[in-house]
Scaffold this motif. Structure first.
Motif, short mmCIF file in Angstrom:
data_model
loop_
_atom_site.label_atom_id
_atom_site.label_comp_id
_atom_site.label_asym_id
_atom_site.label_seq_id
_atom_site.Cartn_x
_atom_site.Cartn_y
_atom_site.Cartn_z
N VAL A 170 24.83 53.98 42.89
CA VAL A 170 24.82 53.95 44.01
C VAL A 170 24.15 55.14 44.93
O VAL A 170 25.37 56.18 44.82
N GLU A 171 22.73 55.85 45.40
CA GLU A 171 22.66 56.61 46.61
C GLU A 171 24.23 56.81 47.85
O GLU A 171 23.93 55.44 48.15
N PRO A 172 24.73 57.27 48.50
CA PRO A 172 26.06 57.82 49.34
C PRO A 172 25.22 56.81 50.69
O PRO A 172 26.61 56.21 51.46
N ASP A 173 23.65 56.80 50.86
CA ASP A 173 23.43 56.87 52.45
C ASP A 173 23.21 54.99 52.44
O ASP A 173 22.73 54.47 52.83
N THR A 174 23.14 54.46 50.94
CA THR A 174 22.97 52.88 51.14
C THR A 174 23.97 52.52 51.04
O THR A 174 25.29 52.27 51.88
N ASP A 175 22.82 51.02 52.33
CA ASP A 175 24.09 50.24 53.16
C ASP A 175 24.47 48.88 52.13
O ASP A 175 23.61 48.19 51.96
N LEU A 176 25.88 48.62 51.97
CA LEU A 176 26.81 47.37 51.81
C LEU A 176 26.65 46.55 52.77
O LEU A 176 28.08 45.95 52.20
N SER A 177 26.56 46.44 53.80
CA SER A 177 27.36 45.60 54.49
C SER A 177 27.37 44.63 54.33
O SER A 177 28.18 44.00 54.43
N THR A 178 25.86 43.88 53.66
CA THR A 178 26.46 42.87 53.07
C THR A 178 26.93 42.25 51.94
O THR A 178 26.90 40.15 51.76
N VAL A 179 27.03 43.77 50.83
CA VAL A 179 28.09 42.62 50.22
C VAL A 179 29.37 41.75 50.29
O VAL A 179 30.16 42.45 50.86
N THR A 180 29.30 40.61 49.52
CA THR A 180 30.78 39.83 49.56
C THR A 180 31.78 40.39 48.37
O THR A 180 31.59 40.83 47.50
N ARG A 181 33.09 40.90 49.38
CA ARG A 181 33.76 41.82 49.14
C ARG A 181 35.23 40.13 48.58
O ARG A 181 35.85 40.61 49.20
N PRO A 182 35.71 40.54 47.10
CA PRO A 182 36.87 39.66 46.83
C PRO A 182 38.25 40.87 47.44
O PRO A 182 39.66 40.61 46.58
N ARG A 183 38.20 42.03 47.38
CA ARG A 183 39.36 42.74 47.66
C ARG A 183 39.19 44.19 48.97
O ARG A 183 37.56 44.07 49.57
N THR A 184 40.11 44.85 48.64
CA THR A 184 39.81 45.50 50.04
C THR A 184 39.25 46.84 50.24
O THR A 184 39.71 48.52 50.56
N TRP A 380 44.33 40.37 50.65
CA TRP A 380 43.04 40.06 51.38
C TRP A 380 41.85 40.29 50.42
O TRP A 380 42.11 41.63 50.04
N ARG A 381 40.71 40.06 51.75
CA ARG A 381 39.79 40.71 50.79
C ARG A 381 38.93 41.36 52.23
O ARG A 381 39.47 41.28 53.47
N GLU A 382 37.68 41.96 51.96
CA GLU A 382 37.15 42.66 53.37
C GLU A 382 35.40 42.28 54.15
O GLU A 382 35.11 41.43 52.85
N ASN A 383 35.55 41.94 54.90
CA ASN A 383 34.87 40.95 55.60
C ASN A 383 33.49 42.40 55.49
O ASN A 383 33.64 43.29 56.10
N PRO A 384 31.99 42.27 55.87
CA PRO A 384 31.35 42.76 56.04
C PRO A 384 31.39 43.65 57.89
O PRO A 384 30.99 44.83 57.77
N ASP A 385 32.38 42.63 58.59
CA ASP A 385 32.24 43.26 59.95
C ASP A 385 33.62 44.66 59.67
O ASP A 385 34.03 44.69 60.55
N GLY A 386 33.89 44.80 58.19
CA GLY A 386 35.07 45.54 58.19
C GLY A 386 36.75 44.87 58.68
O GLY A 386 37.77 45.15 58.43
N SER A 387 36.21 43.52 58.86
CA SER A 387 37.55 43.06 59.60
C SER A 387 38.57 42.48 58.35
O SER A 387 37.62 42.38 56.55
N ARG A 388 39.53 42.06 57.75
CA ARG A 388 39.82 41.65 56.87
C ARG A 388 40.58 39.54 56.48
O ARG A 388 41.33 39.53 57.55
N THR A 389 40.60 39.24 55.98
CA THR A 389 40.34 37.41 55.70
C THR A 389 41.75 37.17 54.48
O THR A 389 41.68 37.71 53.15
N PRO A 390 42.28 36.32 54.69
CA PRO A 390 43.83 36.38 53.99
C PRO A 390 42.35 35.55 52.16
O PRO A 390 41.87 34.65 52.39
#
Length: 582
Positions: A170-184, A380-390
């Motif tokens: 992945v290129e360094p400036d790629t926007d990955l903000s929409t990716v669903t994360r199971p981790r932080t 916890w997991r990380e949300n697209p807006d940077g917040s964390r959720t259990p």
């Protein structure tokens, strides 16, 4: 010439073409023929196409290869000895969690897919579990990622073909903000290559590097591994973390259409070359997303019931049956030839994403707080807006249902056994985690040692220590295992608990759980009633059956029988479960 089911073969052609394009199809079909030659059509001839895949006698033990450790022998042999001594007439299958050489995550960062970790034993020890019809063997295909210490990743880092094309750059400036994360943890890991520093995708940790399924060579690596496992005795294949398999920048990178196509292809290849093998998907996500892996009956044969553990825990913690019963009432039957994999605990925590849309926020937050009060932890997991959720609760299911300071109380044991009996009653195949089988408490010393919250439910046992516990009739381990053996023995004899048998929710007063299970041919029914509260509750006859008084009833757990006209309202003690056969 490869002689196969032409319908399945055409289905495979369609799926391969849809995923990789028509131009790639001839080369890929040639490789399918090579796999057939290497592993043979009908790799498991004892389980031919069309056999009954499951029935009410089936129950799966979930365990690590070194969950039981004896003196002077490989742990896998100690495990087999323990199973033969205590569970040979109780369980039909054993899921040995990843037993390969690995670098982290208790086996799920696989270094070499084709080797057994010598600290556990060897392939003969694995095959012995399934020899002479002892147990059907379930094996993990850890399909989303490999260890950063694997030869695949080393070759990538050194620019060596073909593995230099196996991972996602992945290129360094790629926007990955929409990716669903199971981790932080950070999604991308930097790695030095002959072409300079590159960023590679790492969904779960920087030691677990995601592979690139857009490269068909990666698919065929895993098809070869899949059939290798089958040849070595696997009869159920669990696809670990499969929901995250395909990545497309700009999407959420979960449950993508291409991911479902890969699952279809795995199913097609099994149907062609190893018919009778069961494919199970592990997708710790909300219910509707989870059951999507049935496809139209052409993807997984089984999917985990991930909403069951937290909903059942909430119901027994609060005495409130509404949310659990609403979910059960809304369950749609699985497609023909498919079923659910029911469980309450596993090597992972109690997933919380599967509660989305099923439990109000206030109830969700209160449940998390209650588990922390009992010594549990939260991942916890990380949300697209940077917040964390259990993301999950880390606590043993036994301690989750205990009262603080009263872990070994009769009430705690009754609540726990209530939860397990309900799980055994639901439509599907039951899966029982080893530490639930022996009423394991939170392993806080393990958490302190590893620094990982999930270790809390991954305690390993000395064989002598475990035998001492089970030999003491007052110990929770002894009481729980004895009741499990008894319940599973009763269940095995009841065709109404066949995984293909229909299930219907009963409409009962608050605090009560109720379902009706039916033999697949409709010849007999069992009503399951459970009191989820700490107070005695009453069930009126007409709530069970409109002609209750005119029937003869047998209660299978307590062992009584009688005419409905003589029984009157049924009295359920706190946390009591009844299996009523009419």
């Amino acid at each position: 010439m490869l002689v196969v089911d032409r319908t399945v073969y055409q289905r495979l052609r369609t799926h391969l073409s849809a995923l990789y394009g028509q131009d790639e199809l001839p080369r890929m079909l040639s490789r399918i023929h090579l796999l057939a030659g290497r592993y043979g059509v009908g790799t498991c001839p004892d389980e031919p196409c069309g056999r009954v895949r499951w029935d009410q006698r089936d129950a799966v033990l979930i365990t690590y290869g070194d969950m039981v450790r004896g003196e002077g022998e490989p742990p896998l042999r100690s495990l087999l000895r323990f199973l033969e001594n205590h569970l040979s007439d109780t369980l039909s299958a054993v899921h040995v969690l990843p037993f390969f050489p690995s670098s982290s995550d208790d086996g799920f960062a696989v270094i070499d897919y084709r080797q057994v970790d010598p600290a556990l034993g060897d392939w003969e020890d694995i095959e012995a579990l399934g020899a002479d019809d002892r147990f059907r063997l379930m094996v993990d295909l850890v399909i989303n990622h490999v260890s950063s210490q694997s030869n695949w990743f080393r070759n990538f880092a050194n620019g060596i073909a073909p593995e230099r094309h196996y991972f996602i750059e992945v290129e360094p400036d790629t926007d990955l903000s929409t990716v669903t994360r199971p981790r932080t943890s950070p999604l991308l890991r930097p790695v030095q290559t002959p072409s300079g520093e590159r960023l590679v995708w790492a969904t779960f940790s920087h030691d677990q590097i995601d592979v690139d399924f857009s490269n068909p060579d990666v698919l065929f690596e895993y098809l070869d591994i899949l059939l290798f496992y089958v040849r070595n005795g696997a009869r159920i294949i669990r696809l670990d973390a499969v929901a995250y398999l395909w990545k497309t920048v700009g999407t959420n990178c979960i449950h993508l259409e291409q991911t479902h196509l890969v699952v279809k292809i795995l199913r097609d290849v099994l149907d062609l070359l190893a018919p009778g093998i069961i494919l199970l998907t592990e997708t710790n996500v909300p219910h509707q997303e989870n059951i999507g892996y049935f496809g139209a009956g052409d993807e997984a044969h089984m999917v985990y019931q991930f909403s069951l553990p937290p909903l059942l825990l909430h119901a027994l913690e609060t005495g409130e049956s509404r949310y659990l019963m609403d979910w059960v009432t809304g369950l749609e039957p699985p497609p023909l030839g498919c079923t659910f994999f029911n469980f309450t605990a596993s090597h992972d925590g109690i997933g919380l994403r599967p509660l989305e849309g099923l439990l109000p926020d206030a109830e969700f937050e209160a449940l998390v707080e209650r588990m922390q009060q009992k010594g549990g932890q939260v991942s916890w997991r990380e949300n697209p807006d940077g917040s964390r959720t259990p993301y999950e609760l880390n606590i043993t299911y036994f301690d989750a249902l205990s009262a603080p300071g009263r872990k070994d109380s009769d009430v705690g044991i009754a609540r726990f056994l209530c939860s397990q009996t309900i799980m055994l009653s639901l439509q599907g195949v039951p899966g029982i985690y080893f530490n639930s089988l022996v009423a394991a408490p939170n392993w806080l010393a393990g958490v302190e040692e590893t620094g990982r919250a999930r270790t809390i439910n991954r305690r390993k046992w000395g064989l002598a220590e475990l035998e001492d516990l089970l030999g003491d009739a007052v110990q929770p381990a002894s009481r729980v295992l004895a009741e499990y053996r008894r319940l599973l023995g009763i269940r095995r004899a009841q065709a109404a608990f066949h995984p293909d048998g229909p299930q219907r929710a009963l409409q009962l007063p608050a605090g009560l759980f109720g379902i009706e299970r039916t033999v697949p041919d409709g010849s007999e029914r069992i009503r399951v009633l459970a009191n989820l509260t700490a107070e005695p509750l009453e069930v009126q006859p007409q709530q069970i059956e409109h002609d209750f008084e005119q029937r003869q009833w047998s209660e299978l757990i307590q062992g009584w029988s009688g005419a409905g006209a003589e029984l009157g309202p049924l009295q359920l003690a706190p946390y009591q479960v009844m299996w009523l056969r009419g």
